[in-house]
Design a protein around this motif. Sequence first.
Motif, PDB file in Angstrom:
ATOM      1  N   ARG A  52      30.991  31.742  43.570  1.00 35.92           N
ATOM      2  CA  ARG A  52      29.960  30.764  43.175  1.00 35.92           C
ATOM      3  C   ARG A  52      29.620  30.835  41.686  1.00 35.92           C
ATOM      4  O   ARG A  52      28.467  31.014  41.303  1.00 35.92           O
ATOM      5  N   PRO A  53      30.594  30.683  40.815  1.00 35.57           N
ATOM      6  CA  PRO A  53      30.346  30.874  39.379  1.00 35.57           C
ATOM      7  C   PRO A  53      29.402  29.858  38.754  1.00 35.57           C
ATOM      8  O   PRO A  53      28.843  30.125  37.697  1.00 35.57           O
ATOM      9  N   THR A  54      29.187  28.712  39.373  1.00 34.12           N
ATOM     10  CA  THR A  54      28.262  27.729  38.803  1.00 34.12           C
ATOM     11  C   THR A  54      26.832  28.234  38.872  1.00 34.12           C
ATOM     12  O   THR A  54      26.015  27.979  38.000  1.00 34.12           O
ATOM     13  N   PHE A  55      26.517  29.000  39.912  1.00 35.66           N
ATOM     14  CA  PHE A  55      25.147  29.461  40.116  1.00 35.66           C
ATOM     15  C   PHE A  55      24.950  30.925  39.782  1.00 35.66           C
ATOM     16  O   PHE A  55      23.901  31.333  39.349  1.00 35.66           O
ATOM     17  N   ARG A  56      25.945  31.726  40.040  1.00 32.28           N
ATOM     18  CA  ARG A  56      25.889  33.149  39.687  1.00 32.28           C
ATOM     19  C   ARG A  56      27.302  33.686  39.721  1.00 32.28           C
ATOM     20  O   ARG A  56      28.194  33.078  40.279  1.00 32.28           O
ATOM     21  N   ASN A  57      27.484  34.818  39.156  1.00 26.92           N
ATOM     22  CA  ASN A  57      28.816  35.414  39.122  1.00 26.92           C
ATOM     23  C   ASN A  57      28.680  36.890  39.467  1.00 26.92           C
ATOM     24  O   ASN A  57      28.964  37.755  38.661  1.00 26.92           O
ATOM     25  N   ASP A  58      28.228  37.158  40.696  1.00 28.17           N
ATOM     26  CA  ASP A  58      27.984  38.539  41.087  1.00 28.17           C
ATOM     27  C   ASP A  58      29.174  39.170  41.805  1.00 28.17           C
ATOM     28  O   ASP A  58      29.082  40.269  42.322  1.00 28.17           O
ATOM     29  N   LEU A  59      30.299  38.449  41.859  1.00 25.66           N
ATOM     30  CA  LEU A  59      31.545  38.904  42.458  1.00 25.66           C
ATOM     31  C   LEU A  59      31.478  39.074  43.968  1.00 25.66           C
ATOM     32  O   LEU A  59      32.397  39.582  44.583  1.00 25.66           O
ATOM     33  N   LYS A  60      30.375  38.648  44.611  1.00 20.89           N
ATOM     34  CA  LYS A  60      30.312  38.655  46.063  1.00 20.89           C
ATOM     35  C   LYS A  60      31.078  37.435  46.571  1.00 20.89           C
ATOM     36  O   LYS A  60      30.724  36.300  46.268  1.00 20.89           O
ATOM     37  N   VAL A  61      32.126  37.670  47.320  1.00 20.42           N
ATOM     38  CA  VAL A  61      32.972  36.589  47.801  1.00 20.42           C
ATOM     39  C   VAL A  61      32.338  35.952  49.036  1.00 20.42           C
ATOM     40  O   VAL A  61      31.952  36.650  49.975  1.00 20.42           O
ATOM     41  N   THR A  62      32.211  34.637  49.010  1.00 23.32           N
ATOM     42  CA  THR A  62      31.695  33.884  50.146  1.00 23.32           C
ATOM     43  C   THR A  62      32.646  32.728  50.426  1.00 23.32           C
ATOM     44  O   THR A  62      33.438  32.343  49.570  1.00 23.32           O
ATOM     45  N   ILE A  63      32.535  32.175  51.617  1.00 23.50           N
ATOM     46  CA  ILE A  63      33.312  30.994  51.972  1.00 23.50           C
ATOM     47  C   ILE A  63      32.331  29.907  52.365  1.00 23.50           C
ATOM     48  O   ILE A  63      31.478  30.105  53.220  1.00 23.50           O
ATOM     49  N   GLU A  64      32.457  28.770  51.710  1.00 20.97           N
ATOM     50  CA  GLU A  64      31.683  27.597  52.072  1.00 20.97           C
ATOM     51  C   GLU A  64      32.674  26.559  52.544  1.00 20.97           C
ATOM     52  O   GLU A  64      33.711  26.355  51.914  1.00 20.97           O
ATOM     53  N   THR A  65      32.378  25.925  53.653  1.00 21.21           N
ATOM     54  CA  THR A  65      33.314  24.954  54.207  1.00 21.21           C
ATOM     55  C   THR A  65      32.594  23.708  54.672  1.00 21.21           C
ATOM     56  O   THR A  65      31.403  23.755  54.985  1.00 21.21           O
ATOM     57  N   HIS A  66      33.284  22.614  54.687  1.00 23.49           N
ATOM     58  CA  HIS A  66      32.791  21.364  55.247  1.00 23.49           C
ATOM     59  C   HIS A  66      33.606  21.091  56.500  1.00 23.49           C
ATOM     60  O   HIS A  66      34.828  21.197  56.481  1.00 23.49           O
ATOM     61  N   ILE A  67      32.932  20.743  57.574  1.00 21.14           N
ATOM     62  CA  ILE A  67      33.616  20.366  58.805  1.00 21.14           C
ATOM     63  C   ILE A  67      33.537  18.853  58.884  1.00 21.14           C
ATOM     64  O   ILE A  67      32.454  18.279  59.042  1.00 21.14           O
TER      65      ILE A  67
END
Length: 66
Positions: A2-17
Amino acid sequence: VRPTFRNDLKVTIETHILGQEINLYEQDVQLVFLKRIRDELKFSNSHELMDQIRKDVQFAKNHFGL
């Protein structure tokens, strides 16, 4: 990360169904990656990010015939 909002290196997955109106919050789901649409980018602001997400959704709908 999420580099637009923060860059804390915590990997997340955002998906659209696409094509479904279901609530999956707090549910276990399995994702299968079928097509990479784009690399992760850092946008100048949330509006640029939202514009890109709209383009990504349209690309996916076209690609998968939805």
